[in-house]
Design a protein around this motif. Structure first.
Motif, short mmCIF file in Angstrom:
data_model
loop_
_atom_site.label_atom_id
_atom_site.label_comp_id
_atom_site.label_asym_id
_atom_site.label_seq_id
_atom_site.Cartn_x
_atom_site.Cartn_y
_atom_site.Cartn_z
N VAL A 4 34.94 30.33 50.63
CA VAL A 4 34.77 31.33 51.72
C VAL A 4 34.62 32.51 50.74
CG1 VAL A 4 35.88 32.69 53.52
CG2 VAL A 4 36.37 30.21 53.43
N VAL A 5 33.57 33.13 51.16
CA VAL A 5 33.10 34.39 50.23
C VAL A 5 33.19 35.72 51.30
CG1 VAL A 5 31.96 33.26 48.57
CG2 VAL A 5 30.95 34.06 50.30
N GLU A 6 33.14 36.87 50.70
CA GLU A 6 33.05 38.18 51.51
C GLU A 6 31.55 38.25 51.70
OE1 GLU A 6 35.52 39.50 52.80
OE2 GLU A 6 37.11 38.32 51.94
N ASN A 7 30.84 38.29 50.61
CA ASN A 7 29.48 38.66 50.87
C ASN A 7 28.52 37.68 50.20
OD1 ASN A 7 26.76 39.95 50.00
ND2 ASN A 7 27.56 41.55 51.21
N LEU A 8 27.81 36.79 50.90
CA LEU A 8 26.97 35.74 50.65
C LEU A 8 25.89 36.08 49.67
CD1 LEU A 8 26.89 32.66 50.84
CD2 LEU A 8 25.09 33.01 52.37
N THR A 9 25.25 37.00 49.86
CA THR A 9 24.21 37.50 48.93
C THR A 9 24.75 37.83 47.66
OG1 THR A 9 22.99 38.82 50.70
CG2 THR A 9 22.49 39.40 48.57
N GLU A 10 25.68 38.64 47.15
CA GLU A 10 26.44 38.76 46.02
C GLU A 10 26.93 37.64 45.29
OE1 GLU A 10 29.49 41.87 46.48
OE2 GLU A 10 28.04 43.24 47.13
N ILE A 12 34.63 32.89 42.46
CA ILE A 12 33.55 33.78 43.53
C ILE A 12 34.27 33.97 44.92
CG2 ILE A 12 31.37 33.63 44.50
CD1 ILE A 12 30.20 31.84 42.16
N GLY A 13 35.10 33.09 45.07
CA GLY A 13 35.81 33.38 46.65
C GLY A 13 36.92 32.45 46.54
N GLU A 14 37.38 32.21 48.00
CA GLU A 14 38.58 31.58 48.06
C GLU A 14 37.99 30.18 48.32
OE1 GLU A 14 41.83 30.84 51.81
OE2 GLU A 14 40.40 32.46 51.59
N VAL A 34 29.55 24.39 48.61
CA VAL A 34 29.21 25.11 49.90
C VAL A 34 29.85 26.35 49.71
CG1 VAL A 34 29.58 24.89 52.20
CG2 VAL A 34 29.29 22.82 50.95
N MET A 35 29.12 27.41 50.26
CA MET A 35 29.75 28.95 50.26
C MET A 35 29.48 29.32 51.91
SD MET A 35 29.06 30.80 46.83
CE MET A 35 27.47 30.87 46.89
N SER A 36 30.54 29.62 52.51
CA SER A 36 30.36 30.25 53.80
C SER A 36 31.07 31.59 53.72
CB SER A 36 31.42 29.42 54.82
OG SER A 36 30.99 28.17 54.73
N GLU A 37 30.22 32.51 54.64
CA GLU A 37 30.85 34.01 54.31
C GLU A 37 31.86 34.21 55.57
OE1 GLU A 37 27.83 37.96 53.74
OE2 GLU A 37 27.55 36.73 55.61
N ARG A 38 32.53 35.01 55.09
CA ARG A 38 34.07 35.22 56.03
C ARG A 38 33.63 36.02 57.57
NH1 ARG A 38 39.01 34.77 54.44
NH2 ARG A 38 38.26 35.12 52.46
N ARG A 39 32.59 36.97 57.30
CA ARG A 39 32.42 37.58 58.45
C ARG A 39 31.09 37.21 59.12
NH1 ARG A 39 30.40 42.99 54.89
NH2 ARG A 39 28.52 42.17 53.80
N GLN A 40 30.74 37.69 60.34
CA GLN A 40 29.55 37.26 60.98
C GLN A 40 28.37 38.31 60.37
OE1 GLN A 40 30.05 38.09 65.20
NE2 GLN A 40 31.29 36.15 65.54
#
Length: 252
Positions: free
Chosen positions: A30-36, A88-90, A172-178
């Motif tokens: 789970v990441v904050e910003n998918l692009t980054e 990169i994320g959680e 697999v990376m999912s962005e936390r926010r909409q």
């Protein structure tokens, strides 16, 4: 959630290790910003001399963005790559599995050597054949069979060599926010999209109707006969009743 990591074996007496192990891993983040995060992943893949075998990114307005990647990493950088990707994320899932194919691998190597000997013997028999034609044909058939088996064994070993040298990592990376698009659609753009969507649906319907009409052309004589038969069937009772009804009118 740490799984078993590949252990680098030191070659004995300067000879390469004979152990053949296939490593696979999967990690969900789970990441904050998918692009980054994608940029960071691309950098890690390049730094570890890997390659992206497959990728798929989904970006739907007002839904969290997500993406999947299949990455191939040389085995000597496999453990460090996973360690860096997890930063990169959680990490929600971090799984590593291995398959030791050493015994099967070298068994195939022995079988390949045996098949090569058989091929050489059969080629010699065919070259020096002076007997019956049937014996020559039988030798050629056997050579074809052995050659096919040899190529299958060599293909399996080649695939294993690739899988051993390059590990497979599914990410697999999912962005936390909409996800909010950079520019929200205006009323005019919404109307335009609706119009074009409707026009595309109409065009698709017309194309389907045209295809159905073309498909029915060869059947048109049978359809005409069927319609004509039904028409005669429904008109016949009316013709039969007409004289009777006229007779009744005359009698009255």
């Amino acid at each position: 959630m740490e799984g078993p990591r590949p252990q680098q074996q030191q070659p004995a007496s300067g000879e390469p290790s004979r152990r053949k192990v296939i490593y696979n891993a999967s990690i969900d983040l789970v990441v904050e910003n998918l692009t980054e995060s994608i940029e960071k992943l691309d950098t890690l893949v390049k730094d570890h001399r890997g390659l992206v075998a497959q990728s798929d990114v989904n970006s739907n307005p007002h839904f969290p963005r997500s993406g999947t990647w299949r990455v191939r990493i040389p085995v000597d950088g496999f453990a460090d790559f996973l360690k860096q990707v997890a930063k990169i994320g959680e990490a929600l899932k971090d799984k590593v599995d291995s398959q030791d194919i050493t015994e099967k691998y070298f068994d195939y190597q022995v079988r390949i050597d045996n098949k090569k000997v058989q091929v050489e013997r059969l080629q010699k028999i065919i070259k020096e054949q002076t007997g019956k034609i049937s014996d020559l044909l039988e030798a050629e058939r056997e050579l074809g069979r052995v050659t096919t088996e040899l190529e299958e064994l060599k293909g399996a070993v080649k695939l294993w060599d690739n899988q051993v040298a390059l590990t497979t990592v599914d990410i697999v990376m999912s962005e936390r926010r909409q996800y909010v698009p950079p520019e929200s659609p205006t009323f005019a753009s919404s109307v335009s999209r609706t119009f074009h969507g409707s026009a595309e649906n109409l065009l698709a319907f017309l194309q389907t109707a045209a295809l159905v009409a073309v498909a029915l052309v060869p059947w048109s004589p049978f359809i005409a006969l069927a319609i004509g038969g039904l028409w005669l069937l429904f008109r016949r009772p009316a013709r039969q009743l007409t004289p009777a009804s006229q007779a009744g009118k005359t009698a009255s």
